[in-house]
Design a protein around this motif. Structure first.
Motif, PDB file in Angstrom:
ATOM      1  N   MET A   1     -17.375  28.087  11.194  1.00 22.03           N
ATOM      2  CA  MET A   1     -16.800  29.312  12.328  1.00 22.03           C
ATOM      3  C   MET A   1     -16.181  30.260  11.478  1.00 22.03           C
ATOM      4  O   MET A   1     -16.372  31.573  11.802  1.00 22.03           O
ATOM      5  CB  MET A   1     -15.983  28.693  13.276  1.00 22.03           C
ATOM      6  CG  MET A   1     -16.466  27.725  14.114  1.00 22.03           C
ATOM      7  SD  MET A   1     -17.080  28.508  15.473  1.00 22.03           S
ATOM      8  CE  MET A   1     -16.051  28.911  16.417  1.00 22.03           C
TER       9      MET A   1
ATOM     10  N   THR B   1      -6.125  24.893  23.016  1.00 19.55           N
ATOM     11  CA  THR B   1      -6.750  24.831  24.270  1.00 19.55           C
ATOM     12  C   THR B   1      -6.742  26.043  25.129  1.00 19.55           C
ATOM     13  O   THR B   1      -7.788  26.613  25.553  1.00 19.55           O
ATOM     14  CB  THR B   1      -6.580  23.698  25.242  1.00 19.55           C
ATOM     15  OG1 THR B   1      -6.371  22.635  24.317  1.00 19.55           O
ATOM     16  CG2 THR B   1      -7.493  23.567  26.445  1.00 19.55           C
TER      17      THR B   1
ATOM     18  N   ALA C   1     -11.182  32.270  25.273  1.00 19.98           N
ATOM     19  CA  ALA C   1     -12.416  33.091  24.555  1.00 19.98           C
ATOM     20  C   ALA C   1     -13.656  32.617  25.300  1.00 19.98           C
ATOM     21  O   ALA C   1     -14.332  33.544  25.135  1.00 19.98           O
ATOM     22  CB  ALA C   1     -12.307  32.128  22.970  1.00 19.98           C
ATOM     23  N   ALA C   2     -13.526  31.428  25.713  1.00 19.41           N
ATOM     24  CA  ALA C   2     -15.028  30.934  26.663  1.00 19.41           C
ATOM     25  C   ALA C   2     -14.996  31.850  27.758  1.00 19.41           C
ATOM     26  O   ALA C   2     -16.089  32.108  28.403  1.00 19.41           O
ATOM     27  CB  ALA C   2     -14.957  29.716  26.974  1.00 19.41           C
TER      28      ALA C   2
ATOM     29  N   TYR D   1     -17.278  34.411  11.703  1.00 20.64           N
ATOM     30  CA  TYR D   1     -16.620  35.196  12.540  1.00 20.64           C
ATOM     31  C   TYR D   1     -15.514  36.087  11.545  1.00 20.64           C
ATOM     32  O   TYR D   1     -15.337  37.105  12.007  1.00 20.64           O
ATOM     33  CB  TYR D   1     -15.669  34.341  13.526  1.00 20.64           C
ATOM     34  CG  TYR D   1     -16.560  33.999  14.730  1.00 20.64           C
ATOM     35  CD1 TYR D   1     -16.779  34.931  15.760  1.00 20.64           C
ATOM     36  CD2 TYR D   1     -16.926  32.793  14.728  1.00 20.64           C
ATOM     37  CE1 TYR D   1     -17.430  34.483  16.954  1.00 20.64           C
ATOM     38  CE2 TYR D   1     -17.682  32.416  15.691  1.00 20.64           C
ATOM     39  CZ  TYR D   1     -17.962  33.310  16.860  1.00 20.64           C
ATOM     40  OH  TYR D   1     -18.864  32.976  17.979  1.00 20.64           O
TER      41      TYR D   1
ATOM     42  N   ARG E   1      -8.921  28.622  23.367  1.00 24.67           N
ATOM     43  CA  ARG E   1     -10.428  28.392  23.538  1.00 24.67           C
ATOM     44  C   ARG E   1     -10.917  28.662  24.987  1.00 24.67           C
ATOM     45  O   ARG E   1     -11.986  29.207  24.815  1.00 24.67           O
ATOM     46  CB  ARG E   1     -10.570  26.760  23.037  1.00 24.67           C
ATOM     47  CG  ARG E   1     -12.007  26.198  23.113  1.00 24.67           C
ATOM     48  CD  ARG E   1     -11.788  24.751  22.899  1.00 24.67           C
ATOM     49  NE  ARG E   1     -13.108  23.926  22.949  1.00 24.67           N
ATOM     50  CZ  ARG E   1     -13.318  22.574  23.015  1.00 24.67           C
ATOM     51  NH1 ARG E   1     -12.211  21.922  22.776  1.00 24.67           N
ATOM     52  NH2 ARG E   1     -14.333  22.143  23.215  1.00 24.67           N
ATOM     53  N   THR E   2     -10.277  28.370  25.714  1.00 24.14           N
ATOM     54  CA  THR E   2     -10.606  28.629  27.119  1.00 24.14           C
ATOM     55  C   THR E   2     -10.652  30.061  27.420  1.00 24.14           C
ATOM     56  O   THR E   2     -11.572  30.462  27.824  1.00 24.14           O
ATOM     57  CB  THR E   2      -9.415  28.109  28.277  1.00 24.14           C
ATOM     58  OG1 THR E   2      -9.479  26.620  27.864  1.00 24.14           O
ATOM     59  CG2 THR E   2      -9.917  28.157  29.612  1.00 24.14           C
TER      60      THR E   2
ATOM     61  N   HIS F   1     -16.936  22.150  10.520  1.00 22.50           N
ATOM     62  CA  HIS F   1     -17.265  23.081  11.692  1.00 22.50           C
ATOM     63  C   HIS F   1     -16.063  24.472  11.816  1.00 22.50           C
ATOM     64  O   HIS F   1     -16.625  25.641  11.854  1.00 22.50           O
ATOM     65  CB  HIS F   1     -16.732  22.360  13.091  1.00 22.50           C
ATOM     66  CG  HIS F   1     -16.924  23.360  14.392  1.00 22.50           C
ATOM     67  ND1 HIS F   1     -18.009  23.612  14.825  1.00 22.50           N
ATOM     68  CD2 HIS F   1     -15.638  23.700  15.110  1.00 22.50           C
ATOM     69  CE1 HIS F   1     -17.746  24.501  15.721  1.00 22.50           C
ATOM     70  NE2 HIS F   1     -16.741  24.428  16.197  1.00 22.50           N
TER      71      HIS F   1
END
Lengths: 274, 274
Positions: free
Chosen positions: B54, B143, B149-150, B58, B146-147, B50
């Motif tokens: 990625m 985390t 970016a989301a 990217y 990740r949050t 994964h």
């Protein structure tokens, strides 16, 4: 085995002390813990002043409270805690033994031996609740409980395959959230579905409404799933409402605890503004 | 050291191979990593298909891609990945060596050696951004990225005392969020304040407005702080807006990554509905 120390408290100085041996196994020996849980003896060791104070505030008296000898001599917070407890449950623990028991390492001051309350499954389920489907990481389970408690949720149902909600890592991440909640573990979630008087809500990537546009029930069973696989097909098919969080496509998905924080606090936001 | 294997790819079979030794140190030797970072050689080892995919999507080509020999023979996903890459960067790694390199353990298939982009601090800061003040846990840092970016955030500034954003644990928790973001580390956040053309926003328990009632800027520097101590006094005093999340009092506070998820997605919700 236990002899009174200078302050009149019982003391444990040997690693062969039966109580100490039990505590050590409850911390380290997962097969022992599983066996004890099957027998209904789900005792748990809490580490640190914060969890001790939370247990006293939310639940009651621990079975035993063990103080690190060197720390107790120096630390006023520990001395105050000790003074508020009945002497017969307080034990002074040799510093080396305390350090061997610690999961954190640096200067563990106090350990409580407690028994999480045994709960019966309610006949009907009508209260806003957290449902966890095979959430494997104990840190995620603890964080999910902490977030749910902060959102005002007081009831959780955990499937088989979830990390133990009372494991040391889950307790550390939960920061005492466990103590104020009714937590049912090893549940068959898809069978519990028939007891629900409120909708079952899942997060899903397909066939789902936007969290921000959907009508949210005031109370529901919020289902969050396994870190890699999400919510099981069976539970997805049983759900009354499927929601997706409108995220950017910079990452594939959110962490399960972040997803839950967004959903549970969106529900709370609407309740507060209603 | 490296000999071509049956498929014509270079192979590493000895733990004394210089490239392999470098990879092992980049995984395990924190003093070596710190020294390399100070020299500007911030190479990083990514583990798993994964993260490899990625990075390719990217960022671009890795310096080297090392395949677990036994896994490469059986796994079509790895074979497809290998086929899309230039042969000269692909290396077949003896299975025992691959397992010693893994942080995950069960069947690690592929490792990429990559260099995170070196970034200069922008003169002016006018874009919605994540600021982290001494967030120590690498899982939390990952985390949080990740949050963010989301939520559509593409820029992060991490103070000294934060966990390394490219450490194995932060990469695992970030799930590739690092690759699409511009991440500045070792920042002096309170000095960066003067470069801001947008408000600085903090979460605080005292003297703070409700997140749900406050007017939120369309772009701001979102500051989240240390797990135990929160945002530093200095940054608190520099903030333009102090927010609190209206939580129940069942727990003292939320986990920092849960707080950030709630705040960043509240801002996103308002932007989507504007």
């Amino acid at each position: 085995m236990s002899a009174p120390d200078a302050g009149g408290l019982r003391a444990i100085q040997s690693k062969d002390n039966p109580l100490y041996k039990r505590l050590l196994r409850l911390r380290q020996d997962t097969a022992f813990i599983a066996r004890e849980r099957r027998k209904g003896n789900a005792a748990v060791v809490l580490e640190g002043v914060h969890l001790a104070q939370m247990w006293l505030a939310y639940v009651g008296q621990p079975e035993a409270v063990l103080f690190n000898q060197a720390q107790l001599r120096q630390n006023h917070e520990l001395q105050d805690l000790c003074a508020t407890l009945p002497q017969e449950i307080c034990i002074v623990l040799d510093t080396d033994l305390a350090e061997a028991l610690s999961m954190v390492g640096h200067g563990p001051g106090v350990f409580c031996l407690v028994a999480p309350p045994a709960l019966e499954l309610p006949e009907r389920l009508a209260e806003n609740a957290l449902w966890l489907d095979r959430v494997q990481d104990p840190g995620n389970v603890g964080t999910l409980l902490r977030t749910a408690a902060a959102a005002g949720i007081r009831q959780a149902f955990l499937s088989r395959g979830c990390a133990f909600a009372w494991s040391p890592k889950a307790l550390r991440a939960g920061q005492g959230a466990q103590f104020g909640m009714r937590i049912h573990e090893d549940c068959e979630l898809s069978a519990l579905r028939s007891r629900l008087d409120i909708p079952m809500v899942v997060t899903a990537l397909e066939g789902a409404q936007s969290l921000y546009q959907a009508e949210l029930p005031r109370a529901c069973a919020w289902v969050f799933g396994n870190e890699g696989q999400g919510v099981s097909e069976q539970l997805l098919s049983q759900a009354d409402l499927r929601l997706r969080i409108p995220q950017s496509d910079a990452v594939e998905s959110l962490n399960v605890a972040a997803s839950a924080a967004i959903c549970l606090f969106e529900q709370r936001r609407r309740q507060l503004s209603a």
